[in-house]
Each structure stands twice: as C-alpha cells, then as structure tokens.
Design a protein around this motif. Structure first.
Motif, mmCIF file in Angstrom:
data_model
loop_
_atom_site.group_PDB
_atom_site.id
_atom_site.type_symbol
_atom_site.label_atom_id
_atom_site.label_comp_id
_atom_site.label_asym_id
_atom_site.label_seq_id
_atom_site.Cartn_x
_atom_site.Cartn_y
_atom_site.Cartn_z
ATOM 1 N N ARG A 251 0.814 -1.212 0.000
ATOM 2 C CA ARG A 251 0.000 0.000 0.000
ATOM 3 C C ARG A 251 0.849 1.264 0.000
ATOM 4 N N GLY A 252 2.123 1.139 0.324
ATOM 5 C CA GLY A 252 3.037 2.277 0.277
ATOM 6 C C GLY A 252 3.102 2.949 -1.084
ATOM 7 N N ILE A 253 2.657 2.281 -2.146
ATOM 8 C CA ILE A 253 2.691 2.914 -3.475
ATOM 9 C C ILE A 253 1.458 3.771 -3.720
ATOM 10 N N SER A 254 0.517 3.816 -2.761
ATOM 11 C CA SER A 254 -0.788 4.394 -3.083
ATOM 12 C C SER A 254 -0.755 5.891 -3.394
ATOM 13 N N ASP A 256 1.122 7.261 -5.520
ATOM 14 C CA ASP A 256 1.237 7.303 -6.979
ATOM 15 C C ASP A 256 1.408 5.868 -7.479
ATOM 16 N N PRO A 257 0.307 5.128 -7.539
ATOM 17 C CA PRO A 257 0.389 3.699 -7.833
ATOM 18 C C PRO A 257 1.083 3.393 -9.169
ATOM 19 N N LYS A 258 0.852 4.240 -10.153
ATOM 20 C CA LYS A 258 1.420 3.976 -11.475
ATOM 21 C C LYS A 258 2.948 4.022 -11.391
ATOM 22 N N ARG A 259 3.441 5.070 -10.764
ATOM 23 C CA ARG A 259 4.887 5.234 -10.600
ATOM 24 C C ARG A 259 5.437 4.114 -9.697
ATOM 25 N N GLY A 260 4.708 3.774 -8.660
ATOM 26 C CA GLY A 260 5.147 2.729 -7.738
ATOM 27 C C GLY A 260 5.343 1.400 -8.455
ATOM 28 N N LEU A 261 4.383 1.050 -9.308
ATOM 29 C CA LEU A 261 4.490 -0.210 -10.047
ATOM 30 C C LEU A 261 5.643 -0.159 -11.041
ATOM 31 N N GLY A 285 -7.266 -3.111 -6.607
ATOM 32 C CA GLY A 285 -7.429 -3.255 -8.049
ATOM 33 C C GLY A 285 -6.246 -2.730 -8.843
ATOM 34 N N LEU A 286 -5.085 -2.562 -8.189
ATOM 35 C CA LEU A 286 -3.933 -1.993 -8.884
ATOM 36 C C LEU A 286 -3.152 -3.052 -9.663
ATOM 37 N N LEU A 349 9.962 4.750 -0.616
ATOM 38 C CA LEU A 349 10.218 3.847 -1.745
ATOM 39 C C LEU A 349 10.321 4.601 -3.059
ATOM 40 N N PHE A 350 9.626 5.740 -3.177
ATOM 41 C CA PHE A 350 9.670 6.505 -4.431
ATOM 42 C C PHE A 350 11.056 7.099 -4.659
ATOM 43 N N LYS A 351 11.812 7.294 -3.574
ATOM 44 C CA LYS A 351 13.181 7.806 -3.718
ATOM 45 C C LYS A 351 14.180 6.652 -3.696
#
Ligand code: FAD
Lengths: 368, 267
Positions: A251-254, A256-261, A285-286, A349-351
């Motif tokens: 859920r940490g990607i929530s 920016d889910p697109k970028r997280g994936l 649903g990601l 995680l994004f960094k």
C-alpha cells in the motif's frame, strides 16, 4: 471385504495426486512427489503418483518417476479429461479402497481443495489442509521443532510411531499446529503450491518407474454436474512461485500507484525477476490477483525478495518469509517487515527504489 | 424453495492475536466477527430471495451460545430464520465432525429439489475450506466451490467457478451446495427495519438430543470424539533472527546494500 478406514494396519504406501490441466501436469505434483519420496523412504514403502485424465501422454507419466514416483497409476477415461468433483472423487476413492495407501497428498490448488475434502469424507478419514511441513520420523520431527518452535523438545514426551505429523499454520499464521490422524487411513493432507521444493529430475529413476493402467469404472450418470466450458484467462499468469527474484509492492505505493508499479518493474527487470504485491494492492485493483504473495496468495522461496512499502502483516509474511534474502524499504522504521528482513532501509520507496535499481544496474554493468 | 446458509463466528485474526502460554489461542480475549466468505454466501442467498420472494433463507451455525449475536445480524440483513446447533457434545470438532453435525441439522430441516445450501469457501480461523465439500458428500449432493457467479433462472442453476488460470461454467442440479468467495458480491448492510425486526424472527437452538434421532449422530461421531484429526502439538511460529538495518536512505545506502549483496554472493 468392505473398506474400513479404521483398519490402519492394512494400509501401506505413499500416494500423490498429480493434477493435470489440458494434459499438462501442474508443478505441485512434482513438489509433492519430491516431498513424498522422503516420507516413503523413512517408512520403507512405495511412492505412487496418481494421474487422472483422458489420453494421457505416457512421457508425462514416466516423468513423474524422475521426481521420485516408484509407480504411476494411470486412470484414463473421456469423462476424466476435465475435472469434475464427482468423476474424480469416484475414481480416486475406488482405487484407494482397493490399494489402501497409508498417506495421500494432494496439492491445494482450487481443484485440490475441492477434491480433497470430498474424497476424505467419502473414505471416512481425516484431512489436514495447507500443510507446510510433513514428518513420519520422530527424530526428524524433533529436529524440525528445535529450529522452528518454542517447544522444549528434550523435556517433552513424543510418542514413538510413524504416524504422519502434518504441520500447518492456524489462526491466520499466528500459531503453528501439528495435526495427526492416528486411527484412520489414509492420512490425508493438502499442501499449497510452492510450499515444498521440487527435487532435481533424475533420469535413472524415471526409467525404472512402473506405469500401471487402472480399469476405470465411470459413466455419465455418476456425474451430477454439467461442465459447460472452461475459459483460460487471456493474460499470461505471472510465475511467482518459480521466480528467483520477486519485487513486491504494498500500500506504500498508493500516493502514486502507477509510478510505484513502474519502480517495481524496473527493479525486477534489472534483477531478472517478477513483480509481486500485498493483498492491499490487489484489493485496490492496482494489480491482478495472481501477483498476490501471502497466506491467501502465493508462497515464494525467492533468492531475493524485495518488499517496497509493505508493512509485513503476518498473512503476507506467511508467503515470503522463507526467501533467502529479504530486502525491505519502508517509511516506518518499526514496520514488522523489518523483523524478517535481511537488510532494511528506512525511507521513501519513491526515492530509494529508483536509487537501488540504479546501483544494481551499475554493479551489473561493471561485471560484463 | 429453501436456501440454507452455513455461517461461522470466528476470532478476528486480522489484528493482534492473543496466544496463551501453552501455545493455544486465547479465544476469550479476542473480538469475534462473522466469517467474511460466509457473508458473501449470505448475500448470494439474499439475492436469489430478492428475485424469488417465495424463497426462504435459513442461516445455520454450529457454535457456543454467544453465536446468537452473529445469527441476529444475519436476520437483520434479511435472512428469514436462524438455527444454532449448540451442545457441549459438539465441542472440539474438526472439520469432519463439524460437517457430520451440520449435515444432520440440514437433513432435519429437509432438502428438496430446488433447494440450495451455501457456505463460505473457508473460515479465517482454520482456512481449511473443507466443511462445505464434506457436507455435500455426506448429504450426497453435488458441490461447486470457489463460486464467483450465480445465475438462477426457472429453477436452473448455472455457476461460475474460479480457477487460478481462468474459470469454469457449470450447470448444477439441485439440491446442491455452493461455496462462495469474496469476488462473488458485496454483502449488504443490515437495514434499520431489519435490526428492529430481527428479534421477532424465528430463532431456534438445537442441542445434541435434537439431532440424536439422526442415525449418524452419536456421542462417538460428534465433537472431539468424532474427529479423525487431532492437534498433536501447537506452537508460535519462529521469529527470524534480526537482520541488518542500514543507515540512511540515499545513494550511498543503496551502494552499500549492493556491495553487501555482492559479498554474500546474493547477486
Ligand atoms: C484471512 C486474511 C488473509 C490475508 N491474506 C493475505 C495475503 O495472502 N497476502 C497479503 O499481503 N495480505 C493478506 N492479508 C492482509 C494483511 O493482513 C494486510 O492487510 C496486508 O498485507 C497489508 O498490505 P500492505 O503491507 O501493502 O499495506 P499496509 O499494511 O497498509 O502497509 C503499507 C506500508 O507502506 C509503508 N509506506 C507508506 N508509504 C510509503 C512510502 N512512500 N515509502 C515506503 N513505505 C511506505 C507504510 O509505512 C506501511 O508499513 C490477509 C488478511 C486476512 C484477514
């Protein structure tokens, strides 16, 4: 003589149900044969694979020997081509009643979990679901407890017998329980895909396997349902169980889910792995459900498991904690995922994700 | 038509779980919830009732007396009747013995052509997914598990069964047993009038004596005594040895991690 599941002395041998779909044997069959081999050796009995279908490829049947089967029972019938509860249950129970195996293992696929309880109920015996460890030998069971439990093994009494001791998680993985079925046979278990490891294929044992074709008694009236169609999902499923490297997102990607994936995919590409996910991400649903790792998803034994923005709920840990090297990135330094991590980084995680991917890519580039 | 829905009250395992010193679960110290998959089963039954108003939905549970609170909630959601099977003799049952007891209760309620028994796929306390198929076998009726779609028209039942790599479409004769998963539907909430009315609806408790007329029910076939499987040992899962927390979260940290992975021959 009528079949009597309480006549325990009459039962001998270890059986594995080897599920096929569209004529292809599922990996769980090989995993369970590899595990069943150890049990059969400890008991000094035969290991048999059980194959149901229509026009079964004999090479496939023979291959089961390469994973340890001494004998393969082949049950062929047009009505066994695709799985039906009634058809498969009847044919399997008829054979069990005739041959009387003492242990019977079934892969806990959606089909195995439909078949197992139906068969066990018909045979009047017990069934233990989703086992993660199996022993018949008391000394080996004690060794297992020594390394995995809080039980004071040397000051605990153990009955000296070769009953199957089947260990499984209970209460969502908060407890482990070892289950026995001492007074009824066969002792039946299901085991989830990926939980047991497949032994290396052995040409020599494959050549020695006895293929035995069973006379199947089945007709349309035995089957109370009408299978209209089977549809395969168009998308190729991700092979989490067979992957050496899994990069999972939570859920940490929530934010920016697109970028997280994307970050996870890039890291998986560099490491030569696949993308997994926590249930939170699947439920949102990601990502499709076949990517889910955990108690209600897949069990992985990865060489490297990366957890990006996953808290480490017990249900998630149940599916990945046996990976060799676990790398966790989480903003929250006290997230439970760090309790099982080999290496942990407290951060965003994004960094951190892209920086780690870059560092790995740089290292790989330096080696070519 | 009659629709029987098997439901279970379970400890909430999603949060903190209380474990006693002997390694067993401290159920008394934990909150209970209605088992999630069972609520999908109830919703499926209620949807059939919405379209077929003459259908009667009966919720059935085996458990201790406090299970009543869950059954009342099911009545408030729209079930017509509730039946609790509860007796000291039934305690300690494994899935086999549980299914024997529930089967006897269903037989006593009476199953006819057109009737459907619903279960959740599995309960979150044991996750076995065994009770549904075992009931179906003992009743001698067809089963479909992992149901994600139901079409019920003119007494004809067609269901969609989920596979890991796709799905099956199956026509099934009634009476039959279906086990439901969360993808099937979203359970409805209790309505205000439902909550008001749930205590006026029929609620019965059957004990051992109520079922002992069934030839399969004796003190030897129910509860702990009627269970082929037994818990041999139980213990807390292992805690892994603490790993290494790296300092910082920048480029240098990532490079340090890569060299550690290289040193240990992980990459
Ligand atoms: C019966 C049952 C079965 C279940 N089965 C499974 C299963 O098979 N698999 C599974 O995964 N779960 C399963 N669950 C759910 C499980 O209990 C958890 O709810 C779920 O795993 C949580 O997912 P998560 O870690 O992604 O989300 P959360 O618990 O919400 O954690 C998100 C984490 O991300 C961190 N974070 C947030 N933003 C950032 C950022 N920018 N950078 C870095 N970190 C960040 C947060 O600190 C937090 O630790 C099951 C639950 C039940 C009740």
């Amino acid at each position: 003589m009528a079949f009597n599941s309480k006549d325990t002395a009459a039962f001998k041998g270890v059986w594995v149900f080897c599920e096929q779909r569209d004529g292809v044997i599922l990996g769980t069959g090989y995993q369970l044969l590899s595990e069943g081999r150890k049990l059969a050796d400890d008991l000094g009995v035969e290991l048999c694979g059980l194959l149901l279908g229509d026009k079964i490829n004999q090479d496939y049947a023979k291959a089961l020997g390469g994973y340890g089967a001494d004998r393969v029972y082949i049950c062929e019938h047009p009505l066994l081509k695709d799985y039906t509860t009634d058809g498969y249950t009847k044919v399997i129970c008829d054979l069990v009643e005739e041959k009387k195996p003492e242990i019977f293992l079934i892969g806990a696929t959606n089909i195995g979990r439909d078949l197992g309880p139906r068969v066990a109920a018909r045979l009047n015996t017990g069934l233990t679901a989703d086992c993660t460890h199996l022993d018949v030998d008391v000394a080996k069971y004690k060794d297992f407890l020594r390394t995995t439990s809080n039980i004071d093994v040397d000051n605990t009494k153990f009955e000296e017998n070769q009953n199957l001791k089947a260990t499984r998680p209970a209460f969502g993985g908060h407890l482990m329980a070892t289950i026995i079925c001492p007074d009824y046979r066969p002792q039946m278990c299901t085991v989830r895909p990926g939980v047991m490891q497949t032994a290396p294929y052995n040409e020599a044992t494959a050549a020695k396997t006895v293929l035995e074709t069973v006379a199947v008694k089945l007709d349309a009236a035995d089957i109370q349902v009408d299978l209209v169609e089977i549809k395969k999902s168009a998308k190729k499923l991700v092979d989490l169980v067979g992957a050496d490297v899994v990069v999972s997102v939570g859920r940490g990607i929530s934010a920016d889910p697109k970028r997280g994936l994307e970050i996870a995919e890039e890291m998986a590409n560099v490491l030569g792995g696949v993308v997994g996910a926590s249930r939170a991400v699947v439920d949102a649903g990601l990502i499709p459900a076949d990517h889910q790792v955990g108690q209600t998803g897949k069990t992985v034994h990865a060489k490297i498991y990366v957890a990006l923005g996953i808290s480490g709920a017990i249900q998630h840990l149940a599916g990945m904690q046996d990976s060799e090297c676990i790398i966790a990135v989480n903003k929250n330094g006290s997230a439970p995922i760090f309790d099982v991590a080999t290496y942990g980084i407290t951060g965003d995680l994004f960094k951190v994700g892209p920086m780690l991917t870059e560092a790995i890519a740089k290292y790989k580039a330096s080696k070519v | 038509m009659k629709i029987i829905v098997c439901v279970k009250q379970v400890p909430d395992t999603s949060g903190k779980v209380a474990v006693k010193e002997d390694g067993t679960m401290d159920r008394a110290a934990m909150a209970t919830i209605s088992n999630p998959d069972d609520m999908n089963a109830l919703e499926a039954a209620l949807q059939i009732k919405d379209a077929n108003p003459d259908a009667k939905v009966i919720v059935l549970s085996m458990g201790p007396p406090p299970t009543e609170s869950m059954l009342r909630e099911c009545l408030a959601m729209g079930a017509d009747e509730a039946l609790l099977v509860s007796s000291r003799e039934f305690g300690g049952a494994d899935t086999y013995a549980t299914s024997s007891t529930l089967t006897a209760a269903i037989r006593k309620l009476g199953l006819e052509q057109g009737d459907i028994v619903f279960c959740g796929r599995q309960a979150i306390d044991g996750d076995t997914a065994q009770v549904g198929p075992q009931i179906a076998e003992k009743l001698g009726i067809p089963q479909v598990t992992y149901v994600t779609g139901i079409e019920y028209k003119d007494g004809q039942l067609t269901v969609r069964r989920e596979l890991e790599d796709g799905y099956m479409t199956i026509k099934v004769k009634t009476p039959c047993l279906l086990t439901c998963i969360k993808e099937l539907n979203t359970p409805r909430y209790m309505s205000v009038s439902g909550i008001v009315g749930c205590y006026a609806k029929p609620y019965e408790v059957w004990d051992f004596n109520a079922l002992s007329g069934d030839p399969t029910i004796t003190v030897e076939t129910v509860g702990l005594k009627g269970s082929p499987t037994q818990v041999y040992k139980s213990f807390s899962p292992p805690v892994k040895g603490a790993g290494t927390m790296l300092e910082g979260a920048d480029k240098a940290t990532c490079e340090q991690l890569v060299s550690l992975l290289e040193e240990k021959h992980i990459i």
